[in-house]
Motif scaffolding. Structure first.
Motif, mmCIF file in Angstrom:
data_model
loop_
_atom_site.group_PDB
_atom_site.id
_atom_site.type_symbol
_atom_site.label_atom_id
_atom_site.label_comp_id
_atom_site.label_asym_id
_atom_site.label_seq_id
_atom_site.Cartn_x
_atom_site.Cartn_y
_atom_site.Cartn_z
ATOM 1 N N LEU A 47 0.807 -1.215 0.000
ATOM 2 C CA LEU A 47 0.000 0.000 0.000
ATOM 3 C C LEU A 47 0.844 1.271 0.000
ATOM 4 N N GLY A 48 2.113 1.154 0.382
ATOM 5 C CA GLY A 48 2.967 2.338 0.400
ATOM 6 C C GLY A 48 3.052 2.955 1.778
ATOM 7 N N PRO A 49 4.015 3.855 1.979
ATOM 8 C CA PRO A 49 4.255 4.417 3.320
ATOM 9 C C PRO A 49 3.147 5.336 3.828
ATOM 10 N N ASP A 50 2.332 5.864 2.932
ATOM 11 C CA ASP A 50 1.296 6.809 3.345
ATOM 12 C C ASP A 50 -0.060 6.157 3.595
ATOM 13 N N ALA A 51 -0.112 4.847 3.584
ATOM 14 C CA ALA A 51 -1.390 4.150 3.746
ATOM 15 C C ALA A 51 -1.886 4.262 5.182
ATOM 16 N N ALA A 52 -3.194 4.323 5.338
ATOM 17 C CA ALA A 52 -3.812 4.387 6.666
ATOM 18 C C ALA A 52 -3.701 3.019 7.343
ATOM 19 N N PRO A 53 -3.570 2.995 8.664
ATOM 20 C CA PRO A 53 -3.477 1.702 9.364
ATOM 21 C C PRO A 53 -4.679 0.808 9.122
ATOM 22 N N GLU A 54 -5.870 1.417 9.000
ATOM 23 C CA GLU A 54 -7.063 0.600 8.754
ATOM 24 C C GLU A 54 -6.969 -0.113 7.407
ATOM 25 N N ALA A 55 -6.440 0.583 6.380
ATOM 26 C CA ALA A 55 -6.293 -0.032 5.068
ATOM 27 C C ALA A 55 -5.257 -1.160 5.103
ATOM 28 N N VAL A 56 -4.176 -0.958 5.856
ATOM 29 C CA VAL A 56 -3.157 -2.001 5.986
ATOM 30 C C VAL A 56 -3.740 -3.231 6.657
ATOM 31 N N GLN A 57 -4.546 -3.024 7.718
ATOM 32 C CA GLN A 57 -5.151 -4.160 8.404
ATOM 33 C C GLN A 57 -6.153 -4.889 7.516
ATOM 34 N N ALA A 58 -6.921 -4.126 6.733
ATOM 35 C CA ALA A 58 -7.904 -4.747 5.843
ATOM 36 C C ALA A 58 -7.213 -5.596 4.773
ATOM 37 N N LEU A 59 -6.140 -5.064 4.173
ATOM 38 C CA LEU A 59 -5.414 -5.831 3.157
ATOM 39 C C LEU A 59 -4.729 -7.033 3.784
ATOM 40 N N SER A 60 -4.239 -6.880 5.011
ATOM 41 C CA SER A 60 -3.597 -7.995 5.702
ATOM 42 C C SER A 60 -4.577 -9.142 5.913
ATOM 43 N N ARG A 61 -5.818 -8.809 6.290
ATOM 44 C CA ARG A 61 -6.838 -9.854 6.449
ATOM 45 C C ARG A 61 -7.196 -10.485 5.109
ATOM 46 N N GLU A 62 -7.256 -9.647 4.073
ATOM 47 C CA GLU A 62 -7.610 -10.153 2.744
ATOM 48 C C GLU A 62 -6.568 -11.129 2.223
ATOM 49 N N LEU A 63 -5.303 -10.830 2.472
ATOM 50 C CA LEU A 63 -4.216 -11.693 1.999
ATOM 51 C C LEU A 63 -3.910 -12.841 2.956
ATOM 52 N N GLY A 64 -4.571 -12.876 4.102
ATOM 53 C CA GLY A 64 -4.327 -13.939 5.067
ATOM 54 C C GLY A 64 -3.002 -13.818 5.784
ATOM 55 N N LEU A 65 -2.485 -12.587 5.917
ATOM 56 C CA LEU A 65 -1.159 -12.401 6.515
ATOM 57 C C LEU A 65 -1.145 -12.631 8.014
#
Length: 331
Positions: A47-65
């Motif tokens: 997502l890049g360094p400027d991504a919001a924490p909520e977006a990082v968490q959502a993508l992390s759940r989507e990718l199964g990280l």
């Protein structure tokens, strides 16, 4: 009743096949580790360094990280065995059809470049060996040294300037596709691939031609070749029927490495000629931080190279009868 020995072809097939499977497994572990286990969070990198924490968490759940690394690796391998590679983060489409579509360009490009390399190497290597020490031999050695020194990207620019800009014989870039109903067809498609294939083949031809020349010169000193000459056979027949087959063994071994070089060089060549192939897709995926596409595309390239090396090893065993003996596999 005497015991029948095992079929001599079985060890020849078994050993390289086991090596292929083990190397594929090791490559998959290294590729997964390099992209998934590096310092930092994969979702944050994508997502890049400027991504919001909520977006990082959502993508992390989507990718199964949030799952353990070993579990994610197992899911990836299980998906590969089923032909499923997940969804591209940047394009939001399945990765497998995307790679298959790009392979329709990259694989013919590499095969065409490899065919041009083999044909040119055979001709130049035979000519240099037949004219050893003469001006033709020195000229070919000098040109091959130049081919080794210059990158395929430079050759691509030179070929584009000469044949596309000045002479206007071939297109300078783009790919019309293989479907004639969509404005392409086999003729226009091959024309679009000819210049990039030539650019890739020139550097590879320089190495293979020198290797074949050296192999031929060594084989021509063997006793069976000298005996063939003493029977009054022409030099051409000695070269083609007695020397070439044995001299091809190291050339075929090098061919697998050459194919890897063609695939690696295609990344820059496809960008130069604006070809929507696998190399351009990898470059775009790296720029977009699309790790899902990068991981699967790199694994596909590794599998293609290893598969060709497996075929080359079998061809070497066919060309050299000593490699088909059971004791040959044990040294």
């Amino acid at each position: 009743m005497p015991v029948r020995p095992a079929h001599p072809a079985l060890p020849v097939l078994l050993r390289p096949s086991l090596q292929l499977l083990l190397t594929l497994a090791l490559a998959s572990v290294l590729i997964f580790a390099s992209l998934e286990l590096l310092p930092g969070h994969a979702a944050a990198l994508m997502l890049g360094p400027d991504a919001a924490p909520e977006a990082v968490q959502a993508l992390s759940r989507e990718l199964g990280l949030q799952q353990p690394a070993w579990q994610r690796y197992g899911q990836w391998i299980a998906g590969l065995l089923r032909g499923e590679m997940g969804l591209s983060y940047a394009y939001r489409t399945p990765v497998a059809p995307m790679l298959a579509e790009r392979l329709q360009l990259s694989l013919p490009l590499s095969v065409l470049a490899l065919a041009l390399t083999v044909l040119a190497s055979l001709g130049l290597g035979l000519l240099a060996a037949a004219r050893r020490g003469r001006w033709v031999d020195h000229l070919l050695l000098g040109l091959s040294q130049l081919g080794l020194a210059l990158p395929a990207f430079w050759f691509g620019m030179g070929l584009m300037w000469l044949f596309a800009v000045r002479l206007q014989w071939l297109p300078a870039g783009g790919f019309p596709g293989w479907d004639a109903e969509l404005g392409g067809g086999w003729g226009p498609a091959l024309q679009a691939l000819l210049l990039p294939a030539l650019a890739l083949a020139l550097t590879q031809t320089a190495l293979l031609a020198r290797l074949l020349r050296a192999g031929l010169l060594d084989v021509l000193q063997e006793d069976y070749v000298l005996a063939a000459r003493s029977r009054g056979l022409s030099e051409r027949r000695v070269l083609l029927r007695h020397a070439l087959r044995n001299a091809l063994v190291p050339v075929l071994t090098q061919l697998g490495t050459q194919f890897a070089g063609l695939l690696a060089g295609a990344v820059l060549i496809e960008t130069l000629f604006q070809l929507p192939g696998l190399g351009q897709l990898i470059a775009q995926a790296i720029a977009n931080r699309d790790l899902v596409v990068v991981r699967n595309a790199v694994m596909l390239l590794v599998a293609l190279v290893l598969l060709l090396n497996w075929i080359v090893e079998l061809l070497n065993a066919w060309l050299d009868p000593r490699l088909r003996r059971p004791e040959a596999s044990h040294g």
